[in-house]
Scaffold this motif. Structure first.
Motif, mmCIF file in Angstrom:
data_model
loop_
_atom_site.group_PDB
_atom_site.id
_atom_site.type_symbol
_atom_site.label_atom_id
_atom_site.label_comp_id
_atom_site.label_asym_id
_atom_site.label_seq_id
_atom_site.Cartn_x
_atom_site.Cartn_y
_atom_site.Cartn_z
ATOM 1 N N THR A 194 -29.554 -18.635 28.963
ATOM 2 C CA THR A 194 -28.641 -19.757 28.731
ATOM 3 C C THR A 194 -27.203 -19.252 28.718
ATOM 4 O O THR A 194 -26.963 -18.078 28.443
ATOM 5 C CB THR A 194 -28.927 -20.446 27.374
ATOM 6 O OG1 THR A 194 -28.884 -19.459 26.337
ATOM 7 C CG2 THR A 194 -30.305 -21.094 27.357
ATOM 8 N N PRO A 195 -26.228 -20.145 29.012
ATOM 9 C CA PRO A 195 -24.828 -19.694 29.046
ATOM 10 C C PRO A 195 -24.277 -19.445 27.648
ATOM 11 O O PRO A 195 -24.585 -20.186 26.712
ATOM 12 C CB PRO A 195 -24.079 -20.868 29.691
ATOM 13 C CG PRO A 195 -25.109 -21.826 30.164
ATOM 14 C CD PRO A 195 -26.366 -21.557 29.414
ATOM 15 N N THR A 222 -12.560 -21.628 23.320
ATOM 16 C CA THR A 222 -13.018 -23.025 23.400
ATOM 17 C C THR A 222 -13.481 -23.551 22.047
ATOM 18 O O THR A 222 -13.688 -24.751 21.898
ATOM 19 C CB THR A 222 -14.206 -23.153 24.375
ATOM 20 O OG1 THR A 222 -15.259 -22.326 23.894
ATOM 21 C CG2 THR A 222 -13.820 -22.750 25.769
ATOM 22 N N LEU A 251 -21.369 -19.984 26.649
ATOM 23 C CA LEU A 251 -20.516 -21.108 26.232
ATOM 24 C C LEU A 251 -21.332 -22.152 25.473
ATOM 25 O O LEU A 251 -20.924 -22.654 24.428
ATOM 26 C CB LEU A 251 -19.854 -21.735 27.469
ATOM 27 C CG LEU A 251 -18.754 -22.761 27.190
ATOM 28 C CD1 LEU A 251 -17.626 -22.152 26.358
ATOM 29 C CD2 LEU A 251 -18.198 -23.316 28.499
ATOM 30 N N VAL A 252 -22.517 -22.449 26.001
ATOM 31 C CA VAL A 252 -23.380 -23.441 25.347
ATOM 32 C C VAL A 252 -23.868 -22.908 24.003
ATOM 33 O O VAL A 252 -23.964 -23.638 23.018
ATOM 34 C CB VAL A 252 -24.564 -23.805 26.272
ATOM 35 C CG1 VAL A 252 -25.526 -24.753 25.569
ATOM 36 C CG2 VAL A 252 -24.058 -24.424 27.558
ATOM 37 N N GLN A 253 -24.162 -21.597 23.942
ATOM 38 C CA GLN A 253 -24.589 -20.991 22.671
ATOM 39 C C GLN A 253 -23.491 -21.139 21.621
ATOM 40 O O GLN A 253 -23.753 -21.478 20.462
ATOM 41 C CB GLN A 253 -24.933 -19.506 22.891
ATOM 42 C CG GLN A 253 -26.157 -19.283 23.769
ATOM 43 C CD GLN A 253 -26.203 -17.875 24.353
ATOM 44 O OE1 GLN A 253 -25.519 -16.962 23.897
ATOM 45 N NE2 GLN A 253 -27.016 -17.703 25.392
ATOM 46 N N ASN A 257 -25.432 -12.957 21.310
ATOM 47 C CA ASN A 257 -25.509 -12.843 22.763
ATOM 48 C C ASN A 257 -25.617 -11.386 23.209
ATOM 49 O O ASN A 257 -26.573 -10.994 23.892
ATOM 50 C CB ASN A 257 -24.282 -13.511 23.384
ATOM 51 C CG ASN A 257 -24.372 -13.559 24.901
ATOM 52 O OD1 ASN A 257 -23.953 -12.625 25.571
ATOM 53 N ND2 ASN A 257 -24.948 -14.630 25.424
ATOM 54 N N GLY A 298 -21.907 -15.979 17.517
ATOM 55 C CA GLY A 298 -22.364 -16.310 18.871
ATOM 56 C C GLY A 298 -22.307 -15.101 19.793
ATOM 57 O O GLY A 298 -23.260 -14.791 20.504
ATOM 58 N N TYR A 339 -20.260 -26.518 17.106
ATOM 59 C CA TYR A 339 -20.258 -27.987 17.053
ATOM 60 C C TYR A 339 -21.599 -28.546 16.603
ATOM 61 O O TYR A 339 -21.667 -29.630 16.032
ATOM 62 C CB TYR A 339 -19.898 -28.577 18.423
ATOM 63 C CG TYR A 339 -18.501 -28.249 18.869
ATOM 64 C CD1 TYR A 339 -17.382 -28.721 18.168
ATOM 65 C CD2 TYR A 339 -18.276 -27.430 19.982
ATOM 66 C CE1 TYR A 339 -16.098 -28.403 18.568
ATOM 67 C CE2 TYR A 339 -16.990 -27.110 20.393
ATOM 68 C CZ TYR A 339 -15.902 -27.593 19.683
ATOM 69 O OH TYR A 339 -14.640 -27.281 20.068
ATOM 70 N N GLY A 340 -22.675 -27.789 16.874
ATOM 71 C CA GLY A 340 -24.013 -28.321 16.603
ATOM 72 C C GLY A 340 -24.471 -28.163 15.157
ATOM 73 O O GLY A 340 -25.004 -29.090 14.562
ATOM 74 N N PHE A 374 -21.078 -23.429 21.559
ATOM 75 C CA PHE A 374 -20.965 -24.846 21.190
ATOM 76 C C PHE A 374 -22.074 -25.232 20.223
ATOM 77 O O PHE A 374 -21.857 -25.962 19.266
ATOM 78 C CB PHE A 374 -21.036 -25.732 22.442
ATOM 79 C CG PHE A 374 -19.760 -25.729 23.248
ATOM 80 C CD1 PHE A 374 -18.650 -25.019 22.807
ATOM 81 C CD2 PHE A 374 -19.674 -26.439 24.444
ATOM 82 C CE1 PHE A 374 -17.469 -25.018 23.550
ATOM 83 C CE2 PHE A 374 -18.496 -26.439 25.171
ATOM 84 C CZ PHE A 374 -17.398 -25.721 24.745
ATOM 85 N N LEU A 375 -23.262 -24.734 20.489
ATOM 86 C CA LEU A 375 -24.411 -25.063 19.622
ATOM 87 C C LEU A 375 -24.137 -24.608 18.184
ATOM 88 O O LEU A 375 -24.410 -25.340 17.233
ATOM 89 C CB LEU A 375 -25.669 -24.378 20.168
ATOM 90 C CG LEU A 375 -26.997 -24.781 19.529
ATOM 91 C CD1 LEU A 375 -27.352 -26.225 19.860
ATOM 92 C CD2 LEU A 375 -28.121 -23.850 19.989
#
Ligand SMILES: Nc1ncnc2c1ncn2[C@@H]1O[C@H](COP(=O)(O)OP(=O)(O)O)[C@@H](O)[C@H]1O
Ligand SMILES: [Mg+2]
Lengths: 252, 220
Positions: free
Chosen positions: B64-65, B164, B67-69, B97, B93, B75-76, B71-72
């Motif tokens: 998985t990217p 971000t 960036l998404v990790q 990673n 994060g 933001y998640g 955000f999760l």
């Protein structure tokens, strides 16, 4: 009860469908020197390796100094601890030495006594130096394994095993990886050990050595002990056809 | 028109931001080493649960990217009442990673050591843990350092993604300055130079470490 140091009973070892040891029985008495001979693939290494549980037996029992090695009533951590304890009674010498390359010769030798037997370092070093001196390698104490010849490495490997003060020494083709001119120095160390009364189980292709040093010679083939006896009996008057064939093949 | 003065003027501010980037990288690396070693040992253990957890972790991260990790995490997680600061989210994060990549690097390094070493250690009565700590890992480290250094350099570059999640590191700082000066080329060029300095200095330092280790290896 016999006072055998090693007692192997009805030992079987399978790798999947391949049956490498088929019911092997063996008793090693204190001070006995046994040479195991036989063709490649006959299960000699597997026998030695199951004795110190580097291979897990499929069936049968192995007792060392009265301790039941593959005691399946012990589980998990208790078994691991038991195994470590039994293994301190067994010195193992490998064909390819397996010295620890990141440690000096002296460190290689004291690693077991200090880390496993919890001896103090000075005491362990003193004993290590005595042993290194006895094999003529005292001056290599600060060298690293890569700087040594094969014969020197194997002598250090023998000393590393002896430093644990084992009841039995197991040798798996200790000279097979050596250049011919280096074989003698290792064999003479082993002969010295035999004279001092060390109990030894030796897998070897050195028939001259076996004839001279062994109290008993065991011929293995196809996962069985086919024949055993004194060197004179096995080499001089082999009873079994497969023994005769094997001896003929190595003399030709 | 190209304006050198902009670069000269803002270089000190950007350098400060680059220090934060370096700080984030180092902390993430240290945590990532711990995660990586734990996951590598778990992957090599005979414990099926540990093996399963570590395999899942490594697989999930690597497929998985980043960036998404991020955000999760940032933001998640607040949705479940777990609000982490941008800094903690970013470091966590990045560490998770790089940890997954480190795990594979470390596992390969451990497996490159001949099984005979383990057998020799066991045969003098060592436990598996002792054999790993005293015999295998010290040898594996030599094989692991170069690829681990690679992971570290990738990590330094990846830190730009934490901009971000509102962390004002080098990339974010540059964006902010661009917003006020309208000089994107000069400022992004300055950021480029600073990233290049960070990664190249790291590469040089790693090479020095490798060289020292190599000298030791030759001795042994
Ligand atoms: N780990 C293993 N997995 C599968 N087969 C093995 C393994 N180790 C040994 N064998 C097989 O067991 C047989 C006996 O091997 P070994 O004990 O090494 O023989 P020897 O030492 O007498 O040459 C051989 O056929 C070998 O291929
Ligand atoms: Mg063999």
């Amino acid at each position: 009860m016999s006072d055998a140091i090693v007692r192997v009973e009805a030992l079987r070892k399978c790798y999947g469908d391949l049956e490498v040891l088929r019911s092997v029985d063996l008793q090693v008495e204190a001070g006995e020197v046994i040479c195991i001979i036989g063709p490649s693939g006959s299960g000699k290494s597997t026998l030695l390796r199951t004795i110190n549980h580097l291979e897990v037996p499929t069936a049968g029992e192995i007792h060392v100094n009265g301790m039941f090695i593959n005691d399946t009533s012990l589980k998990g951590k208790a078994f691991d601890k038991h195994l470590c304890e039994v293994r301190t009674n067994l010195g193992m010498v490998f064909q390819h030495f397996h010295l620890f390359p990141h440690m000096s010769i002296l460190q290689n030798v004291i690693e077991g006594p200090v880390q496993v037997l919890k001896q103090n370092k000075a005491e362990a070093e003193e004993k290590a130096m005595q042993l290194l001196t006895s094999v003529g390698l005292a001056d290599k104490r600060d060298a690293y394994p890569d700087m040594l010849s094969g014969g020197q490495k194997q002598r250090v490997a023998i000393v590393r095993a002896l430093a644990m003060n084992p009841s039995v020494m197991l040798f798996d083709e200790p000279t097979s990886a050596l250049d011919p001119e280096l074989v003698g120095e290792v064999l003479s160390v082993m002969e010295g050990l035999a004279k001092e009364g060390m109990t030894m189980l030796i897998v070897t292709h050195e028939m001259e050595f076996a004839r001279k040093v062994a109290d008993r010679v065991i011929f293995m083939d196809g996962g069985f002990i086919v024949e055993q006896g004194t060197p004179d009996q096995v080499f001089g008057n082999p009873q079994h056809q497969r023994t005769q064939q094997f001896l003929a093949s190595i003399h030709s | 028109m190209f304006d050198w003065a902009i670069i000269v003027k803002y270089f000190p501010i950007l350098s400060e931001a680059a220090l934060l980037t370096l700080y984030i990288s180092v902390i993430s690396l240290v945590l990532g080493l711990i995660f990586g070693l734990a996951a590598a040992l778990a992957r090599l253990s005979s414990n099926r649960v540990l093996f399963g957890i570590a395999s899942f972790y490594i697989w999930l991260i690597r497929s998985t990217p980043l960036l998404v990790q991020l955000f999760l995490i940032y933001y998640g997680l607040p949705q479940f009442g777990l609000e982490l600061s941008p800094f903690v989210s970013g470091v966590l994060g990045l560490a998770l990673n790089v940890g997954a990549y480190n795990a594979e690097t470390i596992r390969a390094g451990i497996q490159s050591i001949s099984h005979g070493q383990t057998e020799a250690a066991l045969s003098i009565g060592m436990t598996h843990a002792q054999a790993m700590r005293r015999i295998i890992l010290p040898q594996a480290v030599r094989n692991i350092i170069p690829p681990l250094g690679n992971n570290f350099i990738i990590l330094i570059k990846d830190t730009s993604l934490v901009s971000t999640i509102t962390l004002v590191e080098l990339t974010m700082k540059t964006q902010q300055l661009v917003g006020t000066t309208y000089k994107p080329f000069e400022l992004y060029l300055a950021a480029t130079i600073l990233y290049a300095i960070l990664t190249s200095a790291t590469a040089l330092a790693l090479r020095a470490v490798e060289k020292r280790m190599h000298l030791k290896t030759q001795r042994s």
